[in-house]
Design an enzyme around this catalytic site. Structure first.
Site, PDB file in Angstrom:
ATOM      1  N   CYS A   1      46.105  55.103  11.436  1.00 17.92           N
ATOM      2  CA  CYS A   1      45.116  55.712  12.340  1.00 17.92           C
ATOM      3  C   CYS A   1      45.575  57.048  12.915  1.00 17.92           C
ATOM      4  O   CYS A   1      44.751  57.907  13.228  1.00 17.92           O
ATOM      5  CB  CYS A   1      44.795  54.765  13.487  1.00 17.92           C
ATOM      6  SG  CYS A   1      44.249  53.159  12.908  1.00 17.92           S
TER       7      CYS A   1
ATOM      8  N   HIS B   1      40.457  58.964  18.007  1.00 17.73           N
ATOM      9  CA  HIS B   1      40.371  58.210  16.762  1.00 17.73           C
ATOM     10  C   HIS B   1      39.336  57.110  16.991  1.00 17.73           C
ATOM     11  O   HIS B   1      39.373  56.414  18.006  1.00 17.73           O
ATOM     12  CB  HIS B   1      41.741  57.620  16.407  1.00 17.73           C
ATOM     13  CG  HIS B   1      41.648  56.414  15.533  1.00 17.73           C
ATOM     14  ND1 HIS B   1      40.966  56.438  14.338  1.00 17.73           N
ATOM     15  CD2 HIS B   1      42.115  55.144  15.683  1.00 17.73           C
ATOM     16  CE1 HIS B   1      41.027  55.231  13.793  1.00 17.73           C
ATOM     17  NE2 HIS B   1      41.709  54.430  14.589  1.00 17.73           N
TER      18      HIS B   1
ATOM     19  N   ASN C   1      35.333  52.241  11.649  1.00 18.72           N
ATOM     20  CA  ASN C   1      36.655  52.853  11.825  1.00 18.72           C
ATOM     21  C   ASN C   1      37.134  53.345  10.456  1.00 18.72           C
ATOM     22  O   ASN C   1      37.347  52.545   9.551  1.00 18.72           O
ATOM     23  CB  ASN C   1      37.595  51.780  12.400  1.00 18.72           C
ATOM     24  CG  ASN C   1      39.025  52.264  12.602  1.00 18.72           C
ATOM     25  OD1 ASN C   1      39.478  53.184  11.940  1.00 18.72           O
ATOM     26  ND2 ASN C   1      39.734  51.614  13.512  1.00 18.72           N
TER      27      ASN C   1
HETATM   28  N1  ACO Z   1      32.030  37.653  13.429  1.00 19.40           N
HETATM   29  C1  ACO Z   1      31.896  36.530  14.151  1.00 19.40           C
HETATM   30  N2  ACO Z   1      32.931  35.877  14.688  1.00 19.40           N
HETATM   31  C2  ACO Z   1      34.158  36.398  14.504  1.00 19.40           C
HETATM   32  C3  ACO Z   1      34.369  37.576  13.763  1.00 19.40           C
HETATM   33  C4  ACO Z   1      33.247  38.208  13.195  1.00 19.40           C
HETATM   34  N3  ACO Z   1      33.329  39.342  12.477  1.00 19.40           N
HETATM   35  N4  ACO Z   1      35.698  37.837  13.735  1.00 19.40           N
HETATM   36  C5  ACO Z   1      36.303  36.870  14.445  1.00 19.40           C
HETATM   37  N5  ACO Z   1      35.381  35.991  14.899  1.00 19.40           N
HETATM   38  C6  ACO Z   1      35.567  34.815  15.704  1.00 19.40           C
HETATM   39  C7  ACO Z   1      36.960  34.228  15.575  1.00 19.40           C
HETATM   40  O1  ACO Z   1      37.058  33.388  14.473  1.00 19.40           O
HETATM   41  C8  ACO Z   1      37.110  33.511  16.886  1.00 19.40           C
HETATM   42  O2  ACO Z   1      36.432  32.297  16.806  1.00 19.40           O
HETATM   43  P1  ACO Z   1      36.998  30.990  17.570  1.00 19.40           P
HETATM   44  O3  ACO Z   1      37.014  31.332  18.999  1.00 19.40           O
HETATM   45  O4  ACO Z   1      36.019  29.941  17.186  1.00 19.40           O
HETATM   46  O5  ACO Z   1      38.376  30.771  16.997  1.00 19.40           O
HETATM   47  C9  ACO Z   1      36.341  34.402  17.878  1.00 19.40           C
HETATM   48  O6  ACO Z   1      35.434  35.171  17.075  1.00 19.40           O
HETATM   49  C10 ACO Z   1      37.238  35.318  18.662  1.00 19.40           C
HETATM   50  O7  ACO Z   1      38.150  35.935  17.732  1.00 19.40           O
HETATM   51  P2  ACO Z   1      39.142  37.021  18.166  1.00 19.40           P
HETATM   52  O8  ACO Z   1      39.903  37.503  16.982  1.00 19.40           O
HETATM   53  O9  ACO Z   1      39.922  36.511  19.358  1.00 19.40           O
HETATM   54  O10 ACO Z   1      38.124  38.137  18.567  1.00 19.40           O
HETATM   55  P3  ACO Z   1      38.199  39.154  19.764  1.00 19.40           P
HETATM   56  O11 ACO Z   1      37.286  38.723  20.831  1.00 19.40           O
HETATM   57  O12 ACO Z   1      39.596  39.509  20.106  1.00 19.40           O
HETATM   58  O13 ACO Z   1      37.538  40.424  19.062  1.00 19.40           O
HETATM   59  C11 ACO Z   1      38.251  42.469  18.093  1.00 19.40           C
HETATM   60  C12 ACO Z   1      38.123  40.965  17.914  1.00 19.40           C
HETATM   61  C13 ACO Z   1      36.868  43.086  18.142  1.00 19.40           C
HETATM   62  C14 ACO Z   1      38.996  43.045  16.920  1.00 19.40           C
HETATM   63  C15 ACO Z   1      38.989  42.737  19.410  1.00 19.40           C
HETATM   64  O14 ACO Z   1      40.207  42.026  19.450  1.00 19.40           O
HETATM   65  C16 ACO Z   1      39.259  44.149  19.638  1.00 19.40           C
HETATM   66  O15 ACO Z   1      38.404  44.877  20.068  1.00 19.40           O
HETATM   67  N6  ACO Z   1      40.511  44.603  19.357  1.00 19.40           N
HETATM   68  C17 ACO Z   1      40.913  45.954  19.464  1.00 19.40           C
HETATM   69  C18 ACO Z   1      41.573  46.373  18.221  1.00 19.40           C
HETATM   70  C19 ACO Z   1      40.669  47.141  17.318  1.00 19.40           C
HETATM   71  O16 ACO Z   1      39.522  47.374  17.551  1.00 19.40           O
HETATM   72  N7  ACO Z   1      41.252  47.594  16.274  1.00 19.40           N
HETATM   73  C20 ACO Z   1      40.547  48.450  15.403  1.00 19.40           C
HETATM   74  C21 ACO Z   1      41.386  48.818  14.312  1.00 19.40           C
HETATM   75  S1  ACO Z   1      42.979  49.224  14.783  1.00 19.40           S
HETATM   76  C22 ACO Z   1      42.999  50.793  15.269  1.00 19.40           C
HETATM   77  O17 ACO Z   1      42.266  51.587  14.805  1.00 19.40           O
HETATM   78  C23 ACO Z   1      43.930  51.140  16.348  1.00 19.40           C
END
Ligand code: ACO
Length: 356
Positions: free
Chosen positions: A116, A283, A313
């Site tokens: 990134c 980014h 992204n």
């Molecule tokens: N659709 C539906 N449900 C999903 C999906 C999806 N695409 N992906 C995961 N889930 C489910 C999981 O299985 C989990 O279910 P469970 O509770 O029954 O086990 C639930 O949703 C929560 O999963 P988490 O992985 O804990 O999801 P979270 O709420 O953390 O959201 C996300 C994930 C959006 C990636 C979040 O952690 C976030 O915003 N992270 C920031 C990092 C990021 O955005 N990185 C981008 C790339 S890295 C970079 O560029 C720096």
């Protein structure tokens, strides 16, 4: 004093639009889930077997070169940032040189693997080369074809819904104009959490970092078996070690801390404040990260450009694509103070301040 400036900028987005509803046809996800957590509404996917990171980078580069008022033959150094290269090796830099038809061999081509923050790292390298007088036309490209390396099943849905394909490019030239050019770049890294956001195989690790991968330490490597090479083992294939993995919440927490830190570092060094920023281009990691950073830095909506809603992204390509789009829309004008910042896998992060 010689500084470096962006003399031309271009972008390329593949034509195929993939909406959140399209993804919900191949995995258990929904438009609501994706929008709520990431702000993404749609992304682009390149045409498999016809487009690659190199071809998209080339398309963006041609526009940047034309807008800089030069030809491909004038380029004396290429920097290519990507995490989704056409080949394991050689890198995309030389492939881009070939696609552009640059046959002279006096130039150099460098590949950057900083995910990134690849574009910011590349800009910093280009800035040093140009300021030192070594090169006069550096072509810096960020391009990604994520759609070829994602797991679009339920197992990979937390990652594959976030990323999209695309490319951006800039031509960097020297300038002596007072109110123009790169003011500073700031780079950082911390390898402690390398596996928190990683695509670990293929690679030469042979299971060496297994304790850090949070994985089963038996990767199925067998001595003297040709398959037990950088390409991995059947067990690794079965265990899904050939796809990107991310601990989303961990990444979020660190990103929203490091973005403001590195932006403030650059501003302080240039004796400027957030009020001086005309356009901040983060980014495009996740709209929630960008909004968090905007709020914590007290930036107004008109000081920030986001387009992750349309493109997802695009990692190393996200900053040049967004910067190009903002400029095309007249949101970046001559003399404006532009602030770029990125955080990503490694972890690596950085910022750049420039006068347009
Ligand atoms: N659709 C539906 N449900 C999903 C999906 C999806 N695409 N992906 C995961 N889930 C489910 C999981 O299985 C989990 O279910 P469970 O509770 O029954 O086990 C639930 O949703 C929560 O999963 P988490 O992985 O804990 O999801 P979270 O709420 O953390 O959201 C996300 C994930 C959006 C990636 C979040 O952690 C976030 O915003 N992270 C920031 C990092 C990021 O955005 N990185 C981008 C790339 S890295 C970079 O560029 C720096």
């Amino acid at each position: 004093m010689i500084k470096s400036k962006i003399a031309g900028i271009g972008r390329y987005l593949p034509k195929t639009i993939v909406t959140n509803d399209d993804l919900s046809k191949v995995m258990d996800t929904s438009d609501e889930w994706i929008r709520e957590r990431t702000g993404i509404q749609e992304r682009r996917h390149a045409i498999k077997h016809k487009e690659t990171s190199t071809t998209m980078g080339t398309a963006a580069a041609k526009i940047a070169i034309e807008r800089a008022g030069i030809t491909a033959e004038d380029i004396d150094f290429i920097i290519f940032a990507t995490l989704s290269p056409d080949y394991y090796f050689p890198g995309c830099g030389v492939l881009l040189q070939r696609e552009l038809g640059i046959t002279k061999t006096e130039i150099g081509a460098l590949d950057i693997r900083n995910q990134c923050s690849g574009f910011i790292y590349g800009l910093s390298v280009a800035d040093q080369f140009v300021k030192s007088g070594m090169y006069k036309n550096v072509l810096l490209v960020g391009a990604e074809m994520h759609s070829m390396g994602m797991d679009f099943s339920n197992k990979g849905r937390n990652v594959s819904v976030i990323f999209g394909d695309g490319a951006g490019a800039v031509v960097i030239q020297p300038t002596q104009e007072e109110n123009k050019g790169v003011l500073n770049t700031k780079l950082h890294s911390d390898g402690t959490y390398a596996e928190k956001l990683a695509f670990i195989s293929p690679g030469s690790h042979g299971g060496y970092h297994a304790d850090k991968m949070g994985a089963d330490t038996d990767f199925g490597f067998e001595k003297d078996k040709p398959f037990a090479s950088i390409f991995g083992t059947q067990k690794m294939l079965d265990d899904d070690h050939f796809f990107p993995d991310m601990e989303g919440k961990f990444v979020f927490k660190l990103a929203v801390t490091k973005f403001p830190e590195v932006i403030n570092e650059g501003l302080k060094d240039a004796e400027l404040t957030t009020a001086d920023i005309d356009m901040f281009i983060p980014h495009q990691a996740n709209l929630r990260i960008s909004q968090f950073v905007q709020k914590s830095m007290g930036l107004r909506d008109d000081q920030v450009y986001n387009n992750i809603m349309k493109y997802g992204n695009t990692t190393a390509a996200s900053i040049p694509i967004a910067m190009c789009e903002a400029w095309e829309q007249g949101k970046i004008k001559d003399g404006d103070l532009v602030c770029l910042a990125a955080f990503g896998s490694g972890f690596t992060w950085g910022s750049a301040l420039l006068r347009w």
